[in-house]
Design an enzyme around this catalytic site. Structure first.
Site, PDB file in Angstrom:
ATOM      1  N   HIS A 150       2.611   6.113  -2.096  1.00  0.00           N
ATOM      2  CA  HIS A 150       3.639   7.143  -1.949  1.00  0.00           C
ATOM      3  C   HIS A 150       4.781   7.047  -2.952  1.00  0.00           C
ATOM      4  O   HIS A 150       5.442   8.043  -3.223  1.00  0.00           O
ATOM      5  CB  HIS A 150       4.215   7.103  -0.535  1.00  0.00           C
ATOM      6  CG  HIS A 150       3.182   7.298   0.523  1.00  0.00           C
ATOM      7  ND1 HIS A 150       2.506   8.487   0.685  1.00  0.00           N
ATOM      8  CD2 HIS A 150       2.682   6.450   1.451  1.00  0.00           C
ATOM      9  CE1 HIS A 150       1.646   8.367   1.680  1.00  0.00           C
ATOM     10  NE2 HIS A 150       1.724   7.144   2.159  1.00  0.00           N
ATOM     11  N   ARG A 165       0.835  -1.201   0.000  1.00  0.00           N
ATOM     12  CA  ARG A 165       0.000   0.000   0.000  1.00  0.00           C
ATOM     13  C   ARG A 165       0.869   1.251   0.000  1.00  0.00           C
ATOM     14  O   ARG A 165       0.606   2.206  -0.710  1.00  0.00           O
ATOM     15  CB  ARG A 165      -0.914   0.001   1.213  1.00  0.00           C
ATOM     16  CG  ARG A 165      -1.695   1.296   1.415  1.00  0.00           C
ATOM     17  CD  ARG A 165      -1.391   1.818   2.820  1.00  0.00           C
ATOM     18  NE  ARG A 165      -2.082   3.063   3.061  1.00  0.00           N
ATOM     19  CZ  ARG A 165      -1.463   4.232   3.200  1.00  0.00           C
ATOM     20  NH1 ARG A 165      -0.162   4.315   3.120  1.00  0.00           N
ATOM     21  NH2 ARG A 165      -2.142   5.323   3.427  1.00  0.00           N
TER      22      ARG A 165
END
Length: 117
Positions: free
Chosen positions: A81, A76
């Site tokens: 990011h 994730r």
């Protein structure tokens, strides 16, 4: 306090895994990589999986050490990011080799924790 009970988060993970499997059923890696809508839908489900994982209490995670909680959260983080570093071959490998084995493990967590074993 979390906005949803962690058991619902596990159900979210199961649902996202099933959606990934359904979306990619019968699709080749080449077809997958060429279909940006499919790629983005699958990556979104991986974000849901990782975010839901972060909301499963540590004591529950420790009780089920064979479930790759940290890796799920880590994926994730990369998708969210470090999106420019997403390796689609690794995503595909995860879809093909790892997701199906997670389902029975997650079902076991739900069954054992609800029944109080």
């Amino acid at each position: 306090m979390p906005s949803r009970d962690w058991r619902f988060r596990i159900q979210d993970i199961v649902l996202s895994i099933n959606e990934i499997k359904q979306r990619t059923r019968g699709v080749t890696f080449e077809e997958f990589t060429k279909n940006q809508t499919l790629v983005k839908a699958v990556l979104y489900d991986f974000v849901v999986i990782g975010e839901a994982t972060r909301n499963v209490p540590n004591d529950i995670q420790l009780r089920y050490p064979l479930i790759p909680w940290r890796l799920m959260g880590g994926m994730r983080n990369v998708v969210t990011h470090e999106y420019f570093q997403v390796d689609l071959s690794r995503v595909w490998e995860t879809i093909q080799n790892d997701l199906s084995s997670l389902l029975p493990q997650l079902q076991e967590v739900l069954e054992r924790e609800i029944s109080g074993e």
